[in-house]
Design a protein around this motif. Sequence first.
Motif, PDB file in Angstrom:
ATOM      1  N   UNK A 175     101.250  14.461 -28.961  1.00 16.11           N
ATOM      2  CA  UNK A 175     102.341  15.340 -28.532  1.00 16.11           C
ATOM      3  C   UNK A 175     102.355  16.625 -29.348  1.00 16.11           C
ATOM      4  N   UNK A 176     102.217  16.485 -30.667  1.00 18.18           N
ATOM      5  CA  UNK A 176     102.223  17.659 -31.540  1.00 18.18           C
ATOM      6  C   UNK A 176     101.048  18.576 -31.219  1.00 18.18           C
ATOM      7  N   UNK A 177      99.879  17.988 -30.969  1.00 20.65           N
ATOM      8  CA  UNK A 177      98.697  18.787 -30.635  1.00 20.65           C
ATOM      9  C   UNK A 177      98.889  19.528 -29.316  1.00 20.65           C
ATOM     10  N   UNK A 178      99.409  18.844 -28.315  1.00 28.26           N
ATOM     11  CA  UNK A 178      99.596  19.471 -27.005  1.00 28.26           C
ATOM     12  C   UNK A 178     100.597  20.624 -27.088  1.00 28.26           C
ATOM     13  N   UNK A 179     101.603  20.480 -27.945  1.00 27.61           N
ATOM     14  CA  UNK A 179     102.617  21.526 -28.078  1.00 27.61           C
ATOM     15  C   UNK A 179     102.124  22.709 -28.915  1.00 27.61           C
ATOM     16  N   UNK A 180     101.062  22.485 -29.692  1.00 29.18           N
ATOM     17  CA  UNK A 180     100.521  23.553 -30.510  1.00 29.18           C
ATOM     18  C   UNK A 180     101.275  23.696 -31.810  1.00 29.18           C
ATOM     19  N   UNK A 187     103.385  11.162 -43.522  1.00 30.86           N
ATOM     20  CA  UNK A 187     102.035  11.730 -43.553  1.00 30.86           C
ATOM     21  C   UNK A 187     101.650  12.283 -42.179  1.00 30.86           C
ATOM     22  N   UNK A 188     101.972  11.519 -41.133  1.00 27.66           N
ATOM     23  CA  UNK A 188     101.700  11.988 -39.770  1.00 27.66           C
ATOM     24  C   UNK A 188     102.485  13.258 -39.476  1.00 27.66           C
ATOM     25  N   UNK A 189     103.768  13.262 -39.808  1.00 29.89           N
ATOM     26  CA  UNK A 189     104.613  14.420 -39.518  1.00 29.89           C
ATOM     27  C   UNK A 189     104.175  15.660 -40.299  1.00 29.89           C
ATOM     28  N   UNK A 190     103.799  15.480 -41.556  1.00 30.50           N
ATOM     29  CA  UNK A 190     103.381  16.618 -42.365  1.00 30.50           C
ATOM     30  C   UNK A 190     102.058  17.195 -41.865  1.00 30.50           C
ATOM     31  N   UNK A 191     101.140  16.322 -41.501  1.00 30.93           N
ATOM     32  CA  UNK A 191      99.825  16.792 -41.053  1.00 30.93           C
ATOM     33  C   UNK A 191      99.944  17.613 -39.769  1.00 30.93           C
ATOM     34  N   UNK A 192     100.849  17.185 -38.872  1.00 27.44           N
ATOM     35  CA  UNK A 192     100.985  17.870 -37.589  1.00 27.44           C
ATOM     36  C   UNK A 192     102.190  18.802 -37.542  1.00 27.44           C
ATOM     37  N   UNK A 193     102.783  19.089 -38.701  1.00 29.06           N
ATOM     38  CA  UNK A 193     103.851  20.082 -38.849  1.00 29.06           C
ATOM     39  C   UNK A 193     105.056  19.772 -37.960  1.00 29.06           C
ATOM     40  N   UNK A 194     105.447  18.487 -37.960  1.00 33.76           N
ATOM     41  CA  UNK A 194     106.663  18.079 -37.238  1.00 33.76           C
ATOM     42  C   UNK A 194     107.824  18.206 -38.205  1.00 33.76           C
TER      43      UNK A 194
END
Length: 278
Positions: free
Chosen positions: A195-200, A223-230
Amino acid sequence: ELRKILEYPLSSVSEDASLGLIACAWRRWGDALPAHLSGDFALSIIDFTQRRLLLVRDPLGCKPLYYWRDARMVVFATSVALLRRLLPVSPMVDPDWIARYLVSISASNDRTAYLDVAKLPPGHALSLDRHGQFRIWSYFQFRDDAPPARRRDSRWVEAYRECLEKAIRCRMTDSTPIGTENSGGLDSATVTAYLAQFLGEPGDLLHSFALARWEQEPDYILETSQYFRIIHNYLVTWLPGLDDALLDRALSVLGYPEEQSNATTHEIFYRECKLRGI
């Protein structure tokens, strides 16, 4: 994809526009319509011209759909609580269901706590025509025809990736915030990451919700949230017990005792989603 096939003239599909798209698809395919849809949905079409009713439930049964019928009518709704208010008579309680519920084996694709109220099973459609002909059929079957293998085959990896990406994309919205559950495990973290990748740049469009009950889970989740800037993350480590008020509210919404504890135990997430417009 549907817009292209049907030559439907809309640049974006809002909820209202989706209804028009479904109506257009019904005129094109009739009872074959469900096979052309993907996503989570409980769908009803009443065609006054043909005097036909069509009910459809998504393949995984994510959206509920209940019905009651006698010789004169079919009544349907997305919750038994609402269905009971629409019925001309009170439904009959199923004592066998109650006994099964008490030992946690009441889950069923078609039965409910009432003898004369049924669920439309996942991946099924129901129709009623002007002659009173009532029919239920399955429009979806899972394939399980992959050959035995002892080594990685890139064809199956890519086929899986294509299905996974389509399943995630078709549940996204253009402009409203999306909520995703991320418990730190492989499945939920994968969906969240996609989802994070698709949203950019997720920004305010993606909100991550997590229920962490094990010591390592918060680290995996963050860790997931930080890596994908959520940037919007809601972490809950304790849930309140069920009191009578919560149970009464659940019954007033569902219509009979829940068979999946998320219906009430995750209410803290649902309240936050409502507050954030998710």
